[in-house]
Design a protein around this motif. Structure first.
Motif, PDB file in Angstrom:
ATOM      1  N   GLY A 135      -7.034   7.421  -6.356  1.00 44.58           N
ATOM      2  CA  GLY A 135      -6.381   6.588  -6.029  1.00 44.58           C
ATOM      3  C   GLY A 135      -5.475   7.027  -4.682  1.00 44.58           C
ATOM      4  O   GLY A 135      -5.530   8.072  -4.358  1.00 44.58           O
ATOM      5  N   TYR A 136      -4.365   6.232  -4.292  1.00 47.48           N
ATOM      6  CA  TYR A 136      -3.252   6.930  -3.552  1.00 47.48           C
ATOM      7  C   TYR A 136      -2.181   7.317  -4.121  1.00 47.48           C
ATOM      8  O   TYR A 136      -1.754   8.454  -4.255  1.00 47.48           O
ATOM      9  N   ASP A 137      -1.187   6.490  -4.923  1.00 42.06           N
ATOM     10  CA  ASP A 137      -0.076   6.819  -5.496  1.00 42.06           C
ATOM     11  C   ASP A 137      -0.289   6.440  -7.179  1.00 42.06           C
ATOM     12  O   ASP A 137       0.306   7.052  -8.166  1.00 42.06           O
ATOM     13  N   ASP A 138      -1.397   5.764  -7.496  1.00 45.23           N
ATOM     14  CA  ASP A 138      -1.819   5.324  -8.678  1.00 45.23           C
ATOM     15  C   ASP A 138      -3.229   5.609  -9.001  1.00 45.23           C
ATOM     16  O   ASP A 138      -4.191   5.413  -8.046  1.00 45.23           O
ATOM     17  N   PRO A 139      -3.736   6.081 -10.061  1.00 52.08           N
ATOM     18  CA  PRO A 139      -5.347   6.252 -10.413  1.00 52.08           C
ATOM     19  C   PRO A 139      -5.860   4.757 -10.212  1.00 52.08           C
ATOM     20  O   PRO A 139      -5.252   3.759 -10.504  1.00 52.08           O
ATOM     21  N   ARG A 173     -10.099 -10.160   3.625  1.00 49.69           N
ATOM     22  CA  ARG A 173      -9.109  -9.894   4.498  1.00 49.69           C
ATOM     23  C   ARG A 173      -7.825 -10.512   4.409  1.00 49.69           C
ATOM     24  O   ARG A 173      -7.702 -11.392   3.567  1.00 49.69           O
ATOM     25  N   PRO A 174      -6.677  -9.959   4.736  1.00 43.07           N
ATOM     26  CA  PRO A 174      -6.651  -8.656   5.824  1.00 43.07           C
ATOM     27  C   PRO A 174      -6.155  -7.289   4.909  1.00 43.07           C
ATOM     28  O   PRO A 174      -5.334  -6.661   5.548  1.00 43.07           O
ATOM     29  N   ALA A 175      -6.808  -7.118   3.853  1.00 39.28           N
ATOM     30  CA  ALA A 175      -6.562  -6.005   2.978  1.00 39.28           C
ATOM     31  C   ALA A 175      -6.647  -4.946   4.024  1.00 39.28           C
ATOM     32  O   ALA A 175      -7.655  -4.775   4.999  1.00 39.28           O
ATOM     33  N   SER A 217      -2.130  -3.399   6.183  1.00 40.57           N
ATOM     34  CA  SER A 217      -3.023  -4.576   6.226  1.00 40.57           C
ATOM     35  C   SER A 217      -4.245  -4.059   7.516  1.00 40.57           C
ATOM     36  O   SER A 217      -3.969  -3.092   8.268  1.00 40.57           O
ATOM     37  N   VAL A 218      -5.078  -4.603   7.567  1.00 40.95           N
ATOM     38  CA  VAL A 218      -6.423  -4.385   8.715  1.00 40.95           C
ATOM     39  C   VAL A 218      -5.584  -4.493   9.979  1.00 40.95           C
ATOM     40  O   VAL A 218      -5.988  -3.765  10.847  1.00 40.95           O
ATOM     41  N   TYR A 219      -4.493  -5.401  10.012  1.00 40.92           N
ATOM     42  CA  TYR A 219      -3.972  -5.471  11.472  1.00 40.92           C
ATOM     43  C   TYR A 219      -3.096  -4.365  12.039  1.00 40.92           C
ATOM     44  O   TYR A 219      -3.027  -4.061  13.349  1.00 40.92           O
ATOM     45  N   GLU A 220      -2.632  -3.480  11.110  1.00 39.11           N
ATOM     46  CA  GLU A 220      -2.260  -1.816  11.499  1.00 39.11           C
ATOM     47  C   GLU A 220      -3.205  -1.030  11.748  1.00 39.11           C
ATOM     48  O   GLU A 220      -3.189   0.018  12.386  1.00 39.11           O
ATOM     49  N   SER A 248      -5.511  -2.524  -3.772  1.00 45.68           N
ATOM     50  CA  SER A 248      -4.412  -1.631  -3.476  1.00 45.68           C
ATOM     51  C   SER A 248      -3.575  -2.022  -2.285  1.00 45.68           C
ATOM     52  O   SER A 248      -4.190  -2.736  -1.262  1.00 45.68           O
ATOM     53  N   ARG A 249      -2.540  -1.664  -2.216  1.00 41.55           N
ATOM     54  CA  ARG A 249      -1.632  -1.871  -1.003  1.00 41.55           C
ATOM     55  C   ARG A 249      -1.692  -0.842  -0.022  1.00 41.55           C
ATOM     56  O   ARG A 249      -1.320  -0.999   1.223  1.00 41.55           O
ATOM     57  N   TRP A 250      -2.790   0.225  -0.426  1.00 44.64           N
ATOM     58  CA  TRP A 250      -2.972   1.239   0.499  1.00 44.64           C
ATOM     59  C   TRP A 250      -4.311   1.002   1.228  1.00 44.64           C
ATOM     60  O   TRP A 250      -5.088   0.232   0.595  1.00 44.64           O
ATOM     61  N   GLY A 251      -4.688   1.673   2.362  1.00 42.26           N
ATOM     62  CA  GLY A 251      -6.068   1.451   2.970  1.00 42.26           C
ATOM     63  C   GLY A 251      -7.179   1.882   2.470  1.00 42.26           C
ATOM     64  O   GLY A 251      -7.892   2.711   3.062  1.00 42.26           O
TER      65      GLY A 251
END
Length: 539
Positions: free
Chosen positions: A243-247, A322-324, A141-144, A272-275
């Motif tokens: 992508g990160y782990d998937d296209p 937000r907050p992706a 998340s953006v908080y990290e 995506s769950r990644w940044g």
């Protein structure tokens, strides 16, 4: 307005562009971060009282300039209840109200002439650190991802906000560099303000409004003329990125009507769950840039030229709420022009360049001494580029940052910032796609820690599993490669480790080719072989 008045206004328009160029030059010359000082990862511009962009500096990136054009109205709205005064400067790194991720700092300063608000100056720059996990895709998340600065005062009536500086020092790894860049941004706007006031006083103009009307009316008319010459209809295109782990699928539908060009990104992948997610403000910036490259490349970029292009996207990878996590929004965002240009190629066959590397091959290095060894810690950001796609009638440019437009950072400047050695940086043979016009070459970069040191690095690379495609029969460019010097493969995204004695090897992708390879002129093939762009004659 008489012809003499027209000429006078045109001269003032040119003067205004010179003002913002000096504004940007101030930032280049005073910035602490190498990404700003050496690569030009910045923007600068002047705005009217309503927050409409009048002129931008040529120095800078589309991702910064075009997001800044939307950011200034966010500042005005947020500060509506504040009394703006001479000497005020406001700041934010809000990804949804600024430029798309926390590492970019946007500053806006009101400009007054004899105590009357006449406009605003704004600038942006990428700083080396904002705390959190660092510049990478690993946050959930953006908080990290680092410290968040809402729209607030950096200076009030010339008095710097010391509480903000203390917060920054407590939250970032390179406080001197970061705070130095904050002061550089503020100085950049101050120089623009002083030059603007000098210009207005010289010509006896009490406000910017007449010049703004001249700029917007002339720009609007010129853009409408270009749109009128385009075919009418709707065309679609899609593409895959790593992508990160998937296209990631990016899809665009471009519609050209009588007075505007609209791009809709329905069909693109979900959040995506990644940044690697992209706030809509950044998607708009690069979609507009792609259209403008085709429709009106020679018309000045301002609020009137951007108003002719409308961009929409459902919630997803290109409209992340937000907050992706959005730290690496540029990796996917830099692919937006290629997907838009692919649709425009169907509307304008034979006129659009092939796909290129797109995303910068940036690497962020966090270097430190090996346990028990003397040495120094440092955060090092290095910009690298792959090849551009071939153009109709011309080969692609090699190792060129399209669409971002940043400069290559000198090796000496990069090595000076931390305990690393760049052992190799050269063009990558055979990486450009075959075609009547060859794709631009990528490059090979080899980086290792100094003796007694090791480093973690944030991989933020794409086009490793999905190489740039050619156009009109041209071949694909070579895919990228990320590995250690012993051949150990590494991931194209995420934080990873390089021990003492090993080297990181990056092979940036080449651009796609344009046209039938069989039609390439024999003299061009001979020149490619002679220069080492290809390693062997075609069979």
């Amino acid at each position: 307005m008489s012809q003499i008045d027209d000429i006078r206004m045109q001269v003032m328009w040119n003067r205004l562009i010179s003002v913002v160029e000096e504004q940007a030059t101030t930032l280049l010359r005073t910035a602490f971060s190498t990404s700003v000082r050496e690569a030009g990862d910045l923007s600068a511009g002047v705005f009217d009282r309503e927050g409409r962009m009048l002129a931008q500096a040529v120095t800078g990136t589309p991702g910064h300039v075009n997001t800044m054009a939307e950011a200034v109205p966010h500042f005005i709205a947020a500060l509506a209840d504040e009394e703006m005064r001479p000497g005020d400067t406001y700041v934010t790194n809000d990804p949804w109200k600024g430029t798309g991720h926390l590492h970019d700092i946007t500053m806006v300063s009101p400009s007054f002439l004899e105590d009357e608000l006449i406009g605003f100056f704004a600038c942006t720059a990428h700083v080396v650190d904002v705390g959190g996990r660092g510049f990478g895709a690993d946050g959930k998340s953006v908080y990290e991802e680092g410290i968040q600065i809402p729209i607030m005062h950096f200076a009030r009536a010339g008095e710097v906000n010391r509480d903000l500086l203390r917060l920054l020092r407590a939250n970032v790894r390179e406080p001197d560099q970061v705070i130095g860049d904050f002061y550089s941004l503020a100085a950049c706007n101050d120089v623009g303000h002083r030059r603007l006031v000098e210009m207005l006083e010289e010509v006896g103009l009490p406000r910017l409004d007449p010049l703004a009307e001249f700029i917007f009316s002339r720009t609007h008319a010129a853009v409408m003329e270009r749109i009128a010459a385009l075919p009418r209809g709707q065309w679609s295109n899609d593409m895959l990125t790593d992508g990160y782990d998937d296209p990631i699928r990016l899809a665009a539908a471009v519609e050209i009507t009588g007075d505007r060009v609209n791009v809709d990104f329905t069909g693109s992948s979900p959040v995506s769950r990644w940044g690697i997610n992209v706030p809509l403000i950044y998607t708009k910036a690069y979609a507009c840039y792609a259209i403008k490259c085709v429709v009106a490349p020679d018309i000045p970029n301002n609020a009137a030229s951007l108003a002719a292009f409308t961009i929409s996207a459902p919630e997803g990878i290109l409209n992340a709420p937000r907050p992706a996590p959005v730290s690496l929004r540029h990796v996917i965002g830099h692919m937006v022009p290629d997907v838009v240009l692919g649709a425009l190629a169907k509307a304008l066959p034979g006129q659009i360049l092939a796909e290129g590397a797109g995303a910068l091959w940036n690497v962020h290095i966090s270097a430190r001494p090996v346990a028990g060894q003397p040495g120094r810690r440092a955060e090092v950001l290095m910009f690298n580029s792959g090849g551009m796609g071939a153009r109709p009638g011309l080969d692609g440019l090699s190792a060129t940052a399209f669409p971002s437009g940043v400069h290559t950072m000198p090796i000496e400047a990069t090595e000076h910032t931390g305990p690393i050695i760049v052992w190799r940086k050269e063009l990558r043979p055979d990486s450009g796609g075959e075609g009547q016009y060859r794709g631009g070459l990528g490059q090979i970069i080899e980086i290792g820690p100094e003796a007694g040191h090791e480093f973690d690095f944030s991989a933020m690379f794409d086009r490793v599993t999905t190489p740039p495609r050619g156009r009109d029969g041209g071949g694909s460019g070579a895919a990228g490669v990320v590995e250690l010097d012993d051949g150990t493969p590494l991931k194209p995204k995420g934080w990873q480790f390089v021990p003492e004695g090993r080297r990181l090897v990056l092979k940036a992708p080449g651009g796609g080719g344009f046209g039938d390879p069989a039609a390439r002129a024999p003299e061009d093939r001979a020149r490619d072989l002679r220069r080492g762009y290809v390693s062997r004659k075609p069979e």
